[in-house]
Design a protein around this motif. Structure first.
Motif, PDB file in Angstrom:
ATOM      1  N   GLU B  34       3.593 -25.929 128.018  1.00 58.31           N
ATOM      2  CA  GLU B  34       3.438 -25.799 129.471  1.00 58.31           C
ATOM      3  C   GLU B  34       2.171 -25.002 129.807  1.00 58.31           C
ATOM      4  N   LEU B  35       1.936 -23.925 129.058  1.00 58.70           N
ATOM      5  CA  LEU B  35       0.745 -23.111 129.323  1.00 58.70           C
ATOM      6  C   LEU B  35      -0.529 -23.919 129.071  1.00 58.70           C
ATOM      7  N   VAL B  36      -0.542 -24.697 128.005  1.00 56.19           N
ATOM      8  CA  VAL B  36      -1.720 -25.514 127.709  1.00 56.19           C
ATOM      9  C   VAL B  36      -1.994 -26.458 128.877  1.00 56.19           C
ATOM     10  N   HIS B  37      -0.921 -27.080 129.384  1.00 60.90           N
ATOM     11  CA  HIS B  37      -1.113 -28.009 130.503  1.00 60.90           C
ATOM     12  C   HIS B  37      -1.712 -27.296 131.713  1.00 60.90           C
ATOM     13  N   GLN B  38      -1.199 -26.125 132.028  1.00 60.42           N
ATOM     14  CA  GLN B  38      -1.718 -25.393 133.192  1.00 60.42           C
ATOM     15  C   GLN B  38      -3.165 -24.958 132.969  1.00 60.42           C
ATOM     16  N   LEU B  39      -3.493 -24.567 131.748  1.00 62.40           N
ATOM     17  CA  LEU B  39      -4.879 -24.153 131.471  1.00 62.40           C
ATOM     18  C   LEU B  39      -5.815 -25.361 131.529  1.00 62.40           C
ATOM     19  N   GLN B  40      -5.324 -26.526 131.122  1.00 67.40           N
ATOM     20  CA  GLN B  40      -6.145 -27.728 131.230  1.00 67.40           C
ATOM     21  C   GLN B  40      -6.433 -28.033 132.701  1.00 67.40           C
ATOM     22  N   ARG B  41      -5.417 -27.873 133.554  1.00 68.00           N
ATOM     23  CA  ARG B  41      -5.622 -28.077 134.998  1.00 68.00           C
ATOM     24  C   ARG B  41      -6.599 -27.049 135.560  1.00 68.00           C
ATOM     25  N   GLU B  42      -6.420 -25.799 135.093  1.00 73.50           N
ATOM     26  CA  GLU B  42      -7.296 -24.719 135.570  1.00 73.50           C
ATOM     27  C   GLU B  42      -8.740 -24.992 135.138  1.00 73.50           C
ATOM     28  N   ARG B  43      -8.897 -25.456 133.906  1.00 71.33           N
ATOM     29  CA  ARG B  43     -10.234 -25.793 133.396  1.00 71.33           C
ATOM     30  C   ARG B  43     -10.880 -26.884 134.248  1.00 71.33           C
ATOM     31  N   GLY B  44     -10.073 -27.915 134.573  1.00 68.35           N
ATOM     32  CA  GLY B  44     -10.597 -29.012 135.388  1.00 68.35           C
ATOM     33  C   GLY B  44     -11.018 -28.525 136.772  1.00 68.35           C
ATOM     34  N   ALA B  45     -10.137 -27.739 137.413  1.00 70.37           N
ATOM     35  CA  ALA B  45     -10.440 -27.248 138.765  1.00 70.37           C
ATOM     36  C   ALA B  45     -11.662 -26.328 138.740  1.00 70.37           C
ATOM     37  N   SER B  46     -11.760 -25.488 137.718  1.00 75.92           N
ATOM     38  CA  SER B  46     -12.896 -24.568 137.606  1.00 75.92           C
ATOM     39  C   SER B  46     -14.193 -25.343 137.440  1.00 75.92           C
ATOM     40  N   ASN B  47     -14.107 -26.413 136.674  1.00 77.97           N
ATOM     41  CA  ASN B  47     -15.250 -27.275 136.422  1.00 77.97           C
ATOM     42  C   ASN B  47     -15.811 -27.842 137.721  1.00 77.97           C
ATOM     43  N   VAL B  48     -14.903 -28.412 138.533  1.00 85.39           N
ATOM     44  CA  VAL B  48     -15.346 -28.987 139.815  1.00 85.39           C
ATOM     45  C   VAL B  48     -15.875 -27.890 140.731  1.00 85.39           C
ATOM     46  N   THR B 131     -15.971 -24.568 130.588  1.00 84.60           N
ATOM     47  CA  THR B 131     -15.142 -25.538 129.869  1.00 84.60           C
ATOM     48  C   THR B 131     -14.967 -25.133 128.414  1.00 84.60           C
ATOM     49  N   ALA B 132     -16.092 -24.727 127.783  1.00 86.14           N
ATOM     50  CA  ALA B 132     -16.028 -24.353 126.367  1.00 86.14           C
ATOM     51  C   ALA B 132     -15.114 -23.148 126.174  1.00 86.14           C
ATOM     52  N   PHE B 173      -7.953 -33.852 123.862  1.00 83.02           N
ATOM     53  CA  PHE B 173      -9.163 -34.672 123.751  1.00 83.02           C
ATOM     54  C   PHE B 173      -9.421 -35.386 125.079  1.00 83.02           C
ATOM     55  N   ALA B 174      -8.330 -35.855 125.720  1.00 79.40           N
ATOM     56  CA  ALA B 174      -8.476 -36.519 127.026  1.00 79.40           C
ATOM     57  C   ALA B 174      -9.032 -35.546 128.061  1.00 79.40           C
ATOM     58  N   GLY B 175      -8.572 -34.284 127.989  1.00 79.29           N
ATOM     59  CA  GLY B 175      -9.076 -33.272 128.917  1.00 79.29           C
ATOM     60  C   GLY B 175     -10.551 -32.991 128.691  1.00 79.29           C
ATOM     61  N   GLN B 176     -10.965 -32.956 127.415  1.00 73.01           N
ATOM     62  CA  GLN B 176     -12.385 -32.723 127.115  1.00 73.01           C
ATOM     63  C   GLN B 176     -13.220 -33.926 127.570  1.00 73.01           C
ATOM     64  N   GLU B 177     -12.650 -35.110 127.440  1.00 75.73           N
ATOM     65  CA  GLU B 177     -13.346 -36.306 127.908  1.00 75.73           C
ATOM     66  C   GLU B 177     -13.542 -36.237 129.423  1.00 75.73           C
ATOM     67  N   ARG B 178     -12.475 -35.790 130.132  1.00 73.08           N
ATOM     68  CA  ARG B 178     -12.584 -35.654 131.578  1.00 73.08           C
ATOM     69  C   ARG B 178     -13.748 -34.739 131.949  1.00 73.08           C
ATOM     70  N   ALA B 179     -13.824 -33.587 131.247  1.00 70.68           N
ATOM     71  CA  ALA B 179     -14.864 -32.607 131.571  1.00 70.68           C
ATOM     72  C   ALA B 179     -16.257 -33.166 131.308  1.00 70.68           C
ATOM     73  N   LEU B 180     -16.432 -33.781 130.141  1.00 69.18           N
ATOM     74  CA  LEU B 180     -17.747 -34.336 129.778  1.00 69.18           C
ATOM     75  C   LEU B 180     -18.162 -35.442 130.744  1.00 69.18           C
ATOM     76  N   ALA B 197     -20.342 -38.223 122.001  1.00 68.07           N
ATOM     77  CA  ALA B 197     -19.180 -37.334 122.028  1.00 68.07           C
ATOM     78  C   ALA B 197     -17.994 -38.021 122.695  1.00 68.07           C
ATOM     79  N   ILE B 198     -18.259 -38.774 123.764  1.00 72.05           N
ATOM     80  CA  ILE B 198     -17.148 -39.453 124.452  1.00 72.05           C
ATOM     81  C   ILE B 198     -16.561 -40.545 123.564  1.00 72.05           C
TER      82      ILE B 198
END
Lengths: 438, 438
Positions: B34-48, B131-132, B173-180, B197-198
């Motif tokens: 669950e924490l990983v999922h929330q951090l992935q969302r946080e990473r995505g939102a921070s990115n934008v 992201t990194a 990997f899908a989350g990293q693809e989203r960011a890239l 990389a993609i």
């Protein structure tokens, strides 16, 4: 809230716990190796006693029974240790369920001893039947040593356990060779498939001793090599040649039975000397590892304390360790000092200490990885036997064979095809689907 | 003196203990997923947020921080469980030293969160740097799930853990693809080696999902297949094609950044639904196994009690169990009844009971062997990652690279040679001696 550091230190403590449990298993292995040796001697004496219709080895056999019982008492004393009783028994040994099941099987096998002894004393059974019954008990004890080696958690100790298991297994093959050869010489001709069986046992011994040499360590290897020069190997090879050259047309000189028995027994006793040295080394290795790990844990704690004193004058180690020690030393978990240590944004640990923790974490993680790789390498040496055990299990469940029948089938196939037992076992497992068909 | 039966029952209790410790690890894995999922969302939102110079996703990001903190609190609550403190902490989890070291590494990684968040809030770092930093934290959490899967002791639960780990890794990997992809679309052209990389991330995802499908079980597989039909896969493939076809001469339409992000995010959320179902199944499987093992142990005890009553009217089960239960129930160990049970020559257990114990022993031994084989099969699916981790470690120690540099070197080699990462890792390890040369 517990910190990374608390878990770093807890991991160290786990390592020490694991080593202590390993040391406990090693004590059992030592006691079992002594018992196996005494049972091998008892088997040999019983063999001669029965083959001579009670004329020879009567007194030796009686004396040997005392030695065997003393060795069995040592094993049972280990099993009666208080930490092995009650609810937490599983936590006090490595590989709990597996080791306990092996112990149960070994105890059950040992329960047959009084009956075997009574049958031997009353000369109610043939020598080969008595040998087979003793061999079954020894087999159950060897399986216990095998599992203790397979669940060990320290590479150095694992290597010694692998060496000890192979030495014991090789010595057991030597003991079976002694029995077969003695029976053949005494009868004046080899039994049905005795020649093939002896060839197999000789090959199996040399495989075991090669693996033993690969894992026993420099010191024991030196002792082993020195022993080779005083072992009656030339005499053994000469008698083996006589035995193997015999056949229906070439009877054996039964007067040589005694020479064969004495020569094999001398070798078994010398193998036992190496066994004892190796078992002692096992205990020392455990003690050394425990001491070293304790020292490292203490040094690690001192390093962190020194660094914490330098970068944060008021932060004692107890506080640093967060929840873990705080539970014991600090009344409230939310003590402001403890909180401060955990707020990483503020870097209260100081950059040097923070860096040290990262280094320690990575070093520990890599060390555990390296240990696990070394362990895998030591355990790989046990794979062949696992293959054989699995193939036996398959034959037992699919073909309704007994354990002994399954083993004989595998061994006969290996002998007749000139292949190694492990190869035949692998081929059997590869045919699992075919075998499982009704 | 303890009997075979006492150890047979103790082995059962060990199995139950192990399953309970496994259930505890599974709870941690659920909280971590669950924490990983929330951090992935946080990473995505921070990115934008960073890419739009703070113009977009400000509120979403704030809301997401609360969700992330709640998920982190769940993980920390698990870590603060009382059984994980004190001297016996190692005995309460599986794979003590290894899991605790991973927990320490994960906690240390999490400690970086407040600083990352502060840098994002103040727009002090570039989107790719943020992201990194998030990816490193997620990586430490994934490594924890990996180790929990690798030390699990029940084949069914291990299979689910292997499935969950692969689903989480594939989703990462899908989350990293989203960011890239988002960064490439937003910039109007792909970054330096983004196309390669993609391609790598797409391939790595499909490998992970294949392994997930092989281990997740029928029910989750059905849910997974149903989800495929509503996932925006066609849209994703279309956008991937646009992205991969782009190059220095073919600029990207930056208006598509939003569509890409939304499409990837929808898929990640749907992957998370499967994750939640799988994590729930994990808890249920543990509970089911514990209940079944308890039932079996009870049935076994009843069977033995019934048999002992039939063959030895005055021998209650407590007495049968020898030392173990006698310690609690019978005042003196040398009670005459207990002694009688242990004299196997006299067969006081009665032939039926004696036979039942042998059957139970062999059945238990074979069951443990079969479980161990199945476990090995499930763990084999984790071997590739172990190879990669070992190759990374080798490059770090021999070439003085950081973990990230070592991984990039392996990945770049794999990409440029069109080989799988695990192959390159294997080849690297085979060259260990060459690499170790100064």
């Amino acid at each position: 809230m517990k910190t990374a550091l608390a878990f770093l230190l807890a991991a160290r403590r786990c390592e020490i716990d694991d080593l202590e449990r390993l040391a406990l298993s090693c004590e059992l292995v030592q006691a079992v190796s002594e018992l196996v040796h005494q049972l091998q001697r008892e088997r040999g004496a019983s063999n001669v006693f029965l083959a001579s219709d009670g004329a020879r080895f009567g007194a030796q056999r009686e004396a040997q029974l005392d030695a065997s019982r003393a060795a069995e008492a040592e094993v049972r004393a280990w099993l009666d240790r208080p930490e092995l009783g009650g609810e937490r028994a599983g936590a006090s040994v490595l590989g709990g369920a597996r080791l306990f099941t092996r112990i149960a099987l070994a105890l059950h096998a040992l329960d047959a001893l009084p009956e075997v002894r009574a049958d031997v004393a009353a000369q109610r059974c043939r020598p080969d039947a008595a040998t087979a019954r003793y061999s079954e008990i020894v087999g159950a004890l060897l399986a216990l040593v095998f599992d203790a080696a397979d669940v060990a958690v320290d590479p150095e100790v694992s290597r010694l356990l692998v060496a000890l298991f192979n030495l014991m297994q090789g010595k057991e093959f030597a003991g079976q060779e002694r029995a077969l050869g003695a029976a053949s010489f005494a009868a004046g001709h080899p039994a049905a498939d005795a020649v093939q069986a002896i060839q197999y046992l000789v090959e199996a011994q040399s495989q075991c001793f090669r693996r033993f040499e690969a894992f026993c360590g420099v010191e024991v290897l030196r002792q082993w090599q020195a022993l080779q020069s005083i072992m009656p190997l030339a005499e053994l090879e000469r008698l083996r040649r006589v035995l193997l050259a015999s056949g229906p047309g070439a009877p054996l000189d039964s007067a040589r039975a005694e020479g064969w028995f004495a020569c094999c027994s001398q070798r078994l006793d010398q193998l036992h000397e190496v066994e004892v040295a190796l078992a002692r080394g096992l205990g020392e290795a455990c003690a050394r590892k425990i001491a070293a790990t304790r020292d490292e844990a203490r040094n690690q704690a001192s390093l962190l304390q020194a660094l914490s004193a330098a970068s944060e004058p008021r932060a004692p180690l107890e506080m640093l360790m967060g929840g873990e020690l705080a539970d014991e030393a600090v009344p409230a978990r939310t003590a402001p000092g403890a909180e401060r240590v955990e707020a990483p944004g503020a870097e209260p640990l100081g950059p040097r200490l923070g860096r040290s923790i990262v280094d320690l974490l990575h070093a520990q993680s890599q060390r555990l990885q390296a240990m696990s790789d070394e362990l895998d390498a030591a355990r790989a040496a046990l794979e062949e036997r696992k293959l054989i055990e699995r193939a036996k299990g398959l034959l037992m469940s699919c073909r309704g064979l007994s354990e002994d029948e399954a083993y004989r089938l595998l061994r006969q196939t290996a002998m007749s095809q000139g292949r190694r037992l492990a190869e035949v076992a692998g081929a059997t497992l590869a045919l699992a689907d075919v075998l499982a068909r009704p």
